[in-house]
Design a protein around this motif. Structure first.
Motif, short mmCIF file in Angstrom:
data_model
loop_
_atom_site.label_atom_id
_atom_site.label_comp_id
_atom_site.label_asym_id
_atom_site.label_seq_id
_atom_site.Cartn_x
_atom_site.Cartn_y
_atom_site.Cartn_z
N LYS A 9 5.58 -7.95 -0.64
CA LYS A 9 4.67 -7.56 0.43
C LYS A 9 5.44 -7.08 1.65
CE LYS A 9 0.70 -10.26 -0.75
NZ LYS A 9 -0.63 -10.06 -0.34
N GLY A 10 4.95 -6.01 2.24
CA GLY A 10 5.56 -5.47 3.44
C GLY A 10 6.75 -4.56 3.20
N SER A 11 7.14 -4.35 1.95
CA SER A 11 8.29 -3.49 1.68
C SER A 11 7.88 -2.02 1.77
CB SER A 11 8.88 -3.79 0.30
OG SER A 11 8.00 -3.37 -0.71
N ALA A 12 8.87 -1.17 1.94
CA ALA A 12 8.61 0.27 2.01
C ALA A 12 8.10 0.79 0.67
CB ALA A 12 9.88 1.01 2.41
N THR A 13 8.59 0.21 -0.43
CA THR A 13 8.15 0.64 -1.75
C THR A 13 6.66 0.34 -1.95
OG1 THR A 13 10.34 0.19 -2.62
CG2 THR A 13 8.57 0.42 -4.23
N GLN A 14 6.22 -0.82 -1.50
CA GLN A 14 4.81 -1.16 -1.63
C GLN A 14 3.94 -0.22 -0.79
OE1 GLN A 14 3.34 -4.86 0.00
NE2 GLN A 14 1.98 -5.12 -1.76
N LYS A 76 6.38 14.31 0.14
CA LYS A 76 6.69 12.87 0.24
C LYS A 76 7.63 12.42 -0.87
CE LYS A 76 5.09 9.96 2.48
NZ LYS A 76 5.55 9.21 3.64
N GLY A 77 7.43 12.92 -2.09
CA GLY A 77 8.31 12.55 -3.19
C GLY A 77 9.73 12.99 -2.97
N ILE A 78 9.90 14.22 -2.52
CA ILE A 78 11.26 14.74 -2.25
C ILE A 78 11.89 13.97 -1.09
CG2 ILE A 78 12.53 16.75 -1.42
CD1 ILE A 78 10.51 18.45 -3.05
N LYS A 79 11.08 13.66 -0.08
CA LYS A 79 11.60 12.89 1.07
C LYS A 79 12.06 11.51 0.63
CE LYS A 79 10.21 11.26 5.62
NZ LYS A 79 9.11 11.13 6.56
N ILE A 80 11.30 10.84 -0.21
CA ILE A 80 11.69 9.51 -0.69
C ILE A 80 12.93 9.59 -1.55
CG2 ILE A 80 10.95 7.61 -2.20
CD1 ILE A 80 8.09 8.06 -1.09
N LEU A 81 13.01 10.58 -2.42
CA LEU A 81 14.21 10.74 -3.26
C LEU A 81 15.44 11.07 -2.44
CD1 LEU A 81 12.78 12.63 -6.35
CD2 LEU A 81 13.59 10.27 -6.27
#
Length: 84
Positions: A9-14, A76-81
């Protein structure tokens, strides 16, 4: 949805998983809404011309919103990668 549930909970991945889930649910709900509206317009008017006149702008709006969501998801996907 599984990633959202399994991560801490509270993680960036979540947070990213929750956002991704909503960005996939929104076009689905829009599609159901458009089919409902076109169906009601068709049944209420009983006119092919009115139904076509009503449904074509809805389809164009749906296409533009959906295309915008696809572009946003790619961004968003490219930014996260890139951050990983």
């Amino acid at each position: 949805m599984i990633v959202w549930i399994v991560t801490d909970k509270g993680s960036a991945t979540q947070s990213d998983a929750k956002t991704a889930l909503w960005l996939h649910i929104i076009p689905f709900l829009m599609t159901i809404g458009i089919f409902f509206l076109v169906g009601v317009a068709g049944l209420a008017s009983n006119s092919v011309h009115f139904t076509a006149f009503f449904s074509v702008p809805l389809m164009i709006v749906f296409f533009v919103v959906d295309l915008g969501l696809v572009i946003y998801n790619l961004y968003k996907g490219i930014k996260i990668l890139a951050e990983a």
